[in-house]
Scaffold this motif. Structure first.
Motif, PDB file in Angstrom:
ATOM      1  N   UNK A  54      -6.384   6.511   1.081  1.00 33.88           N
ATOM      2  CA  UNK A  54      -5.447   5.387   1.192  1.00 33.88           C
ATOM      3  C   UNK A  54      -6.083   4.082   0.730  1.00 33.88           C
ATOM      4  N   UNK A  55      -5.290   3.249   0.037  1.00 33.50           N
ATOM      5  CA  UNK A  55      -5.794   1.978  -0.474  1.00 33.50           C
ATOM      6  C   UNK A  55      -5.858   0.929   0.638  1.00 33.50           C
ATOM      7  N   UNK A  56      -6.777  -0.015   0.451  1.00 32.83           N
ATOM      8  CA  UNK A  56      -6.941  -1.136   1.373  1.00 32.83           C
ATOM      9  C   UNK A  56      -7.200  -2.390   0.548  1.00 32.83           C
ATOM     10  N   UNK A  57      -6.538  -3.488   0.894  1.00 33.79           N
ATOM     11  CA  UNK A  57      -6.778  -4.784   0.274  1.00 33.79           C
ATOM     12  C   UNK A  57      -7.793  -5.541   1.114  1.00 33.79           C
ATOM     13  N   UNK A  58      -8.898  -5.929   0.506  1.00 29.26           N
ATOM     14  CA  UNK A  58     -10.001  -6.552   1.227  1.00 29.26           C
ATOM     15  C   UNK A  58      -9.823  -8.066   1.286  1.00 29.26           C
ATOM     16  N   UNK A  59     -10.585  -8.690   2.185  1.00 29.01           N
ATOM     17  CA  UNK A  59     -10.598 -10.143   2.365  1.00 29.01           C
ATOM     18  C   UNK A  59     -12.000 -10.686   2.120  1.00 29.01           C
ATOM     19  N   UNK A  60     -12.080 -12.013   1.935  1.00 33.74           N
ATOM     20  CA  UNK A  60     -13.365 -12.701   1.883  1.00 33.74           C
ATOM     21  C   UNK A  60     -13.857 -12.972   3.301  1.00 33.74           C
ATOM     22  N   UNK A  61     -15.098 -13.449   3.382  1.00 38.64           N
ATOM     23  CA  UNK A  61     -15.681 -13.744   4.687  1.00 38.64           C
ATOM     24  C   UNK A  61     -14.934 -14.868   5.401  1.00 38.64           C
ATOM     25  N   UNK A  62     -14.349 -15.793   4.631  1.00 39.03           N
ATOM     26  CA  UNK A  62     -13.624 -16.903   5.251  1.00 39.03           C
ATOM     27  C   UNK A  62     -12.183 -16.550   5.575  1.00 39.03           C
ATOM     28  N   UNK A  63     -11.772 -15.305   5.343  1.00 41.71           N
ATOM     29  CA  UNK A  63     -10.431 -14.871   5.670  1.00 41.71           C
ATOM     30  C   UNK A  63      -9.445 -14.906   4.530  1.00 41.71           C
ATOM     31  N   UNK A  64      -9.799 -15.519   3.396  1.00 42.44           N
ATOM     32  CA  UNK A  64      -8.890 -15.560   2.258  1.00 42.44           C
ATOM     33  C   UNK A  64      -8.819 -14.189   1.590  1.00 42.44           C
ATOM     34  N   UNK A  65      -7.694 -13.915   0.956  1.00 44.39           N
ATOM     35  CA  UNK A  65      -7.490 -12.636   0.294  1.00 44.39           C
ATOM     36  C   UNK A  65      -8.267 -12.592  -1.021  1.00 44.39           C
ATOM     37  N   UNK A  66      -8.826 -11.436  -1.315  1.00 41.95           N
ATOM     38  CA  UNK A  66      -9.535 -11.274  -2.586  1.00 41.95           C
ATOM     39  C   UNK A  66      -8.583 -11.071  -3.753  1.00 41.95           C
ATOM     40  N   UNK A  67      -7.413 -10.569  -3.489  1.00 40.82           N
ATOM     41  CA  UNK A  67      -6.446 -10.313  -4.558  1.00 40.82           C
ATOM     42  C   UNK A  67      -5.925 -11.636  -5.110  1.00 40.82           C
ATOM     43  N   UNK A  68      -5.958 -11.782  -6.429  1.00 42.71           N
ATOM     44  CA  UNK A  68      -5.495 -13.006  -7.084  1.00 42.71           C
ATOM     45  C   UNK A  68      -4.196 -12.784  -7.841  1.00 42.71           C
ATOM     46  N   UNK A  69      -3.561 -11.638  -7.665  1.00 42.02           N
ATOM     47  CA  UNK A  69      -2.274 -11.392  -8.302  1.00 42.02           C
ATOM     48  C   UNK A  69      -2.332 -11.285  -9.809  1.00 42.02           C
ATOM     49  N   UNK A  70      -3.415 -10.750 -10.363  1.00 37.93           N
ATOM     50  CA  UNK A  70      -3.551 -10.660 -11.820  1.00 37.93           C
ATOM     51  C   UNK A  70      -2.775  -9.486 -12.415  1.00 37.93           C
ATOM     52  N   UNK A  71      -2.360  -8.530 -11.583  1.00 38.19           N
ATOM     53  CA  UNK A  71      -1.566  -7.372 -11.985  1.00 38.19           C
ATOM     54  C   UNK A  71      -2.322  -6.407 -12.896  1.00 38.19           C
ATOM     55  N   UNK A  72      -3.647  -6.495 -12.952  1.00 36.19           N
ATOM     56  CA  UNK A  72      -4.403  -5.550 -13.760  1.00 36.19           C
ATOM     57  C   UNK A  72      -4.366  -4.144 -13.167  1.00 36.19           C
ATOM     58  N   UNK A  73      -4.320  -4.043 -11.860  1.00 39.78           N
ATOM     59  CA  UNK A  73      -4.243  -2.723 -11.228  1.00 39.78           C
ATOM     60  C   UNK A  73      -2.922  -2.038 -11.556  1.00 39.78           C
ATOM     61  N   UNK A  74      -1.845  -2.823 -11.587  1.00 37.24           N
ATOM     62  CA  UNK A  74      -0.541  -2.257 -11.935  1.00 37.24           C
ATOM     63  C   UNK A  74      -0.509  -1.819 -13.386  1.00 37.24           C
ATOM     64  N   UNK A  75      -1.165  -2.578 -14.263  1.00 33.66           N
ATOM     65  CA  UNK A  75      -1.202  -2.190 -15.663  1.00 33.66           C
ATOM     66  C   UNK A  75      -2.067  -0.979 -15.925  1.00 33.66           C
ATOM     67  N   UNK A  76      -3.116  -0.774 -15.111  1.00 35.44           N
ATOM     68  CA  UNK A  76      -4.002   0.375 -15.303  1.00 35.44           C
ATOM     69  C   UNK A  76      -3.477   1.642 -14.657  1.00 35.44           C
ATOM     70  N   UNK A  77      -2.488   1.542 -13.787  1.00 36.08           N
ATOM     71  CA  UNK A  77      -1.976   2.720 -13.072  1.00 36.08           C
ATOM     72  C   UNK A  77      -1.216   3.625 -14.038  1.00 36.08           C
ATOM     73  N   UNK A  78      -1.643   4.864 -14.238  1.00 35.32           N
ATOM     74  CA  UNK A  78      -0.934   5.757 -15.167  1.00 35.32           C
ATOM     75  C   UNK A  78       0.373   6.289 -14.608  1.00 35.32           C
ATOM     76  N   UNK A  79       0.570   6.203 -13.298  1.00 33.08           N
ATOM     77  CA  UNK A  79       1.794   6.721 -12.685  1.00 33.08           C
ATOM     78  C   UNK A  79       2.809   5.641 -12.370  1.00 33.08           C
ATOM     79  N   UNK A  80       2.491   4.373 -12.709  1.00 35.93           N
ATOM     80  CA  UNK A  80       3.391   3.243 -12.442  1.00 35.93           C
ATOM     81  C   UNK A  80       3.753   3.203 -10.954  1.00 35.93           C
TER      82      UNK A  80
END
Length: 218
Positions: A54-80
């Protein structure tokens, strides 16, 4: 003509017993072995270290989200299977250190093939795959995980490296590959690129210079 077969000879008691024992040998040799069956879900088997769950979205030490919404993961997913909709951070509401954050992040586990390409494409290491594998459900809607379901409450604890390496140190197969390339280049010499048309190439310093002995008179 009907197929005429010779009548089979009746087996003796010893031969019949031997055939029965040969057929049951697979079962008999497992009688004294330790069973590998586990009582799931009370007992759970520990997956391998490289298991992709199962996937997990990680955080920084200060509590901010590491994800910046670049959508590269969605573009690399072969199953959409991944849907990412980014939005801009504001001074009043900041969710990530960058300019953008993932306003919508969904993973459809009905499509996901657990290949891990989304993790490799993430530039901020925000998306990781855990060892959780019990994702079965009787509802299609429950297998679409939203951002609230994927986002971790606290930063994930990373495994410490077994060996501390200095910056720029080359180890393993990469070092062996570079040594092989350097040896091959030394044996072959520097490659000679063809000169563009109209340009006279410079003389090769390694070539022998002409002398009076090898110059033929005109």
């Amino acid at each position: 003509m009907p197929d005429e077969r010779a009548p089979e000879k009746p087996l003796g008691p010893l031969r019949a017993t031997a055939n029965v024992g040969k057929g049951l040998w697979v079962t008999l040799r497992h009688l004294w072995r330790k069973p590998i069956t586990i009582q799931y879900p009370e007992e759970r088997r520990e997956p391998f270290q490289r298991f992709k769950g199962r996937h997990v979205l990680d955080r920084h030490e200060d509590g901010l989200e590491k994800c910046i919404g670049c959508e590269l993961c969605a573009g690399a997913c072969p199953a959409d299977a991944i849907l990412v909709i980014g939005a801009e951070n504001t001074p009043e509401a900041r969710y990530s250190p960058g300019e953008r954050y993932a306003k919508v992040y969904e993973i459809n586990y009905l499509r996901c093939i657990f290949c891990g390409l989304c993790v490799e494409a993430c530039p901020t290491e925000a998306l990781v795959m855990s060892h959780a594998y019990d994702l079965s459900s009787d509802s299609r809607d429950s297998l679409i995980f939203t951002k609230e379901m994927l986002l971790s409450d606290a930063p994930l604890q990373k495994r410490p490296s077994k060996q501390e390496l200095a910056a720029g140190e080359e180890v393993g197969d990469f070092r062996i590959l570079k040594e092989g390339l350097a040896r091959a280049r030394a044996e072959l010499g520097s490659p000679q690129r063809p000169a563009p048309p109209g340009v006279v190439p410079p003389p090769d310093p390694s070539a022998p210079h002409p002398t009076g002995e090898n110059i033929s008179p005109r």
